[in-house]
Design a protein around this motif. Structure first.
Motif, PDB file in Angstrom:
ATOM      1  N   GLU A 128      -4.064  -1.440   8.649  1.00 34.78           N
ATOM      2  CA  GLU A 128      -4.074   0.030   8.566  1.00 34.78           C
ATOM      3  C   GLU A 128      -5.507   0.590   8.629  1.00 34.78           C
ATOM      4  O   GLU A 128      -5.903   1.341   7.742  1.00 34.78           O
ATOM      5  N   HIS A 157       1.087   1.906  11.149  1.00 43.47           N
ATOM      6  CA  HIS A 157       2.311   2.713  11.203  1.00 43.47           C
ATOM      7  C   HIS A 157       2.207   3.697  12.346  1.00 43.47           C
ATOM      8  O   HIS A 157       3.179   4.330  12.720  1.00 43.47           O
ATOM      9  N   GLN A 175      -6.341  -3.151   3.627  1.00 44.26           N
ATOM     10  CA  GLN A 175      -5.661  -1.865   3.469  1.00 44.26           C
ATOM     11  C   GLN A 175      -6.267  -1.067   2.313  1.00 44.26           C
ATOM     12  O   GLN A 175      -6.334   0.158   2.368  1.00 44.26           O
ATOM     13  N   GLY A 189       0.810  -1.217   0.000  1.00 41.27           N
ATOM     14  CA  GLY A 189       0.000   0.000   0.000  1.00 41.27           C
ATOM     15  C   GLY A 189       0.844   1.269   0.000  1.00 41.27           C
ATOM     16  O   GLY A 189       0.585   2.212  -0.762  1.00 41.27           O
ATOM     17  N   GLY A 190       1.861   1.280   0.838  1.00 40.33           N
ATOM     18  CA  GLY A 190       2.713   2.457   0.907  1.00 40.33           C
ATOM     19  C   GLY A 190       3.549   2.635  -0.360  1.00 40.33           C
ATOM     20  O   GLY A 190       3.903   3.753  -0.733  1.00 40.33           O
ATOM     21  N   GLU A 191       3.862   1.540  -1.021  1.00 42.53           N
ATOM     22  CA  GLU A 191       4.606   1.634  -2.280  1.00 42.53           C
ATOM     23  C   GLU A 191       3.722   2.238  -3.372  1.00 42.53           C
ATOM     24  O   GLU A 191       4.161   3.079  -4.158  1.00 42.53           O
ATOM     25  N   ARG A 194       3.566   5.881  -2.934  1.00 43.92           N
ATOM     26  CA  ARG A 194       4.777   6.566  -3.366  1.00 43.92           C
ATOM     27  C   ARG A 194       4.897   6.642  -4.891  1.00 43.92           C
ATOM     28  O   ARG A 194       5.448   7.594  -5.438  1.00 43.92           O
ATOM     29  N   GLY A 208      -0.948   8.863   4.117  1.00 41.85           N
ATOM     30  CA  GLY A 208      -1.810   8.004   4.949  1.00 41.85           C
ATOM     31  C   GLY A 208      -1.328   6.566   5.094  1.00 41.85           C
ATOM     32  O   GLY A 208      -1.630   5.904   6.080  1.00 41.85           O
ATOM     33  N   ASN A 209      -0.603   6.060   4.114  1.00 44.50           N
ATOM     34  CA  ASN A 209      -0.140   4.666   4.164  1.00 44.50           C
ATOM     35  C   ASN A 209       1.359   4.547   4.410  1.00 44.50           C
ATOM     36  O   ASN A 209       1.933   3.477   4.208  1.00 44.50           O
ATOM     37  N   LEU A 210       1.989   5.628   4.834  1.00 46.52           N
ATOM     38  CA  LEU A 210       3.444   5.604   4.936  1.00 46.52           C
ATOM     39  C   LEU A 210       3.934   5.567   6.374  1.00 46.52           C
ATOM     40  O   LEU A 210       3.368   6.205   7.255  1.00 46.52           O
ATOM     41  N   ASP A 211       5.023   4.822   6.578  1.00 42.48           N
ATOM     42  CA  ASP A 211       5.692   4.841   7.884  1.00 42.48           C
ATOM     43  C   ASP A 211       6.418   6.177   8.051  1.00 42.48           C
ATOM     44  O   ASP A 211       6.512   6.964   7.102  1.00 42.48           O
ATOM     45  N   GLY A 256      -5.861   4.769   8.494  1.00 43.45           N
ATOM     46  CA  GLY A 256      -5.003   5.620   7.651  1.00 43.45           C
ATOM     47  C   GLY A 256      -5.709   6.801   6.989  1.00 43.45           C
ATOM     48  O   GLY A 256      -5.096   7.811   6.687  1.00 43.45           O
ATOM     49  N   ASN A 257      -7.010   6.673   6.744  1.00 44.72           N
ATOM     50  CA  ASN A 257      -7.758   7.744   6.076  1.00 44.72           C
ATOM     51  C   ASN A 257      -8.707   8.476   7.005  1.00 44.72           C
ATOM     52  O   ASN A 257      -9.585   9.207   6.551  1.00 44.72           O
ATOM     53  N   LYS A 299       9.479   7.092   8.244  1.00 45.51           N
ATOM     54  CA  LYS A 299      10.647   7.377   7.402  1.00 45.51           C
ATOM     55  C   LYS A 299      10.197   7.780   5.989  1.00 45.51           C
ATOM     56  O   LYS A 299      10.670   8.766   5.432  1.00 45.51           O
ATOM     57  N   GLY A 329       5.757  -1.971  11.334  1.00 42.20           N
ATOM     58  CA  GLY A 329       6.960  -2.106  10.526  1.00 42.20           C
ATOM     59  C   GLY A 329       6.895  -1.141   9.371  1.00 42.20           C
ATOM     60  O   GLY A 329       5.836  -0.572   9.081  1.00 42.20           O
ATOM     61  N   ARG A 330       8.004  -0.986   8.681  1.00 42.14           N
ATOM     62  CA  ARG A 330       8.040   0.012   7.610  1.00 42.14           C
ATOM     63  C   ARG A 330       7.267  -0.430   6.376  1.00 42.14           C
ATOM     64  O   ARG A 330       6.914  -1.601   6.219  1.00 42.14           O
ATOM     65  N   SER A 331       7.034   0.505   5.517  1.00 36.71           N
ATOM     66  CA  SER A 331       6.366   0.217   4.248  1.00 36.71           C
ATOM     67  C   SER A 331       7.207  -0.815   3.492  1.00 36.71           C
ATOM     68  O   SER A 331       8.417  -0.636   3.326  1.00 36.71           O
TER      69      SER A 331
END
Ligand SMILES: Nc1ncnc2c1ncn2[C@@H]1O[C@H](COP(=O)(O)OP(=O)(O)OP(=O)(O)O)[C@@H](O)[C@H]1O
Ligand SMILES: Nc1ncnc2c1ncn2[C@@H]1O[C@H](COP(=O)(O)OP(=O)(O)OP(=O)(O)O)[C@@H](O)[C@H]1O
Ligand SMILES: [Mg+2]
Ligand SMILES: [Mg+2]
Lengths: 220, 220
Positions: B167, B200, B90, A144-146, A149, A170-173, B170-171, A175, B38-40
């Protein structure tokens, strides 16, 4: 750059009317960096769609870069949007049959940028958002975060003069969020892009020079 | 309730291999409330899909409620999932041709619940997430946060014994987020549901009794 006057928007579902925006007046100068904050359902995405010329208001006037938007025909509107506007959509809207690289390169293709140049630029943007290892994936082969991006990289690919970002983190950690906000700030400094970000994240609003609050379709 | 042993997952895209989970061992007892952070791209959704029996690991064993999941055929798996698991995806995965009410009622329909009862329960859940005024909208006539809340209501509609939420906020603005987390906590107290939340948001992790950290497909 942006002048909204008396903007209202009502959706129609058969016989049911859903009034969403009411008498919105809003001026945003070229080069400003603005956050739009409001609750879920308050009308933020609806307002963004009007700003990005993807939807028309029910009443009111929208002047963009000195031009009255509702006097433009579809071709002129599409041309204006393609040249000026970069949009990070809340639900990404990536093209599922294209690779990540092709998705990011697409806006440049529409503007007639040559292939080697647009692929180089797309790769550079993808590396900036940490996706240098995902060029050949399709959107359904991403997290989702990818996907978010990729949507961000695509919005930047045409070097827009107006960047509209609807919930870009909204879906990003933390960093990846910092990298995104840093990229926006850097773009703002280097190119003077006019930057409008919708967010629920107060920490993002706090670091934005100007915050516009919306509630029940009205600007506070 | 949940016992993962040596779980690994590699995606295959033609000749390219994308290893995502590596040797995951994880035990979650019935009634626990766990956050996975954990990270994206670290493998959270991939892990959730395995926990929800929507995807199979490449290697390793998954015991759910005492049963070895890879010994079950498609019907048994689908039956187990339908009875036990509620999933907030998600990317929501709402059915676009059904109304909000029908979307939320659908899991109950599959479990043979009578129409008046499942419509009453669906309405009640939608009111709990603040969508009592949107029963007849279709998903593309909703805001992003409204779609997320429909996905949440749908996950709860079958009174699952295992709730997997990827998640879920997230929104959402802070008010809708609090309502969601309050609803989960209340469900946990009243029914002892086993609750696994991917997030996250550190503020969510902080209020969760147990936090599992994942990095590059490995549990820390
Ligand atoms: N179908 C697929 N084919 C190939 N690679 C995939 C596929 N699905 C996911 N991936 C890759 O697997 C990795 C983990 O994906 P996953 O969705 O589990 O991440 P995540 O932790 O949920 O991330 P996020 O926080 O961004 O949602 C990602 O780097 C992604 O590119
Ligand atoms: N096509 C449509 N038809 C009918 N109603 C709609 C349509 N699109 C949006 N709405 C309604 O308009 C209201 C505002 O929607 P909008 O997407 O602008 O909200 P938002 O502020 O972006 O919310 P979120 O923070 O949840 O994304 C919502 O209550 C929604 O149900
Ligand atoms: Mg929105
Ligand atoms: Mg995920």
């Amino acid at each position: 750059l942006i002048e909204l006057t008396g903007i209202s928007k009502t959706y129609h579902m058969g016989e049911v009317s859903v009034p969403v925006l009411h008498g919105v007046d809003l001026t945003i100068d070229a080069g400003e960096h603005v956050a739009i904050v409001g609750r879920s359902g308050s009308g933020k995405s609806t307002l963004m769609n009007i700003l990005g010329c993807l939807d028309q208001p029910s009443t009111g006037s929208y002047q963009l870069d000195g031009r009255e938007v509702d006097t433009l025909d579809d071709d002129e509107l599409s041309d204006l949007r393609g040249r000026m506007v970069g949009f990070v959509f809340q639900s990404f809207h990536l093209l599922r049959n294209l690779t990540v690289l092709q998705n990011v390169a697409l806006p440049m293709e529409y503007q007639g940028v040559a292939t080697p140049e647009r692929h180089a630029r797309a790769k550079e943007l993808l590396e900036r958002v940490g996706l240098g290892h995902r060029f050949d994936h399709r959107p359904n082969q991403l997290s989702g975060g990818e996907r978010q991006r990729v949507a961000i990289a695509r919005a930047l690919s045409n070097q827009p003069s107006l960047l509209l970002a609807d919930e870009p983190t909204g879906n990003l950690d933390s960093k990846a969020r910092e990298a995104t906000l840093g990229l926006f700030d850097e773009l703002h400094k280097q190119t003077g892009v006019t930057l409008v970000v919708v967010t629920h994240d107060d920490s993002i609003a706090e670091r934005t020079p100007r915050v516009i609050r919306i509630a029940d379709g009205r600007i506070q």
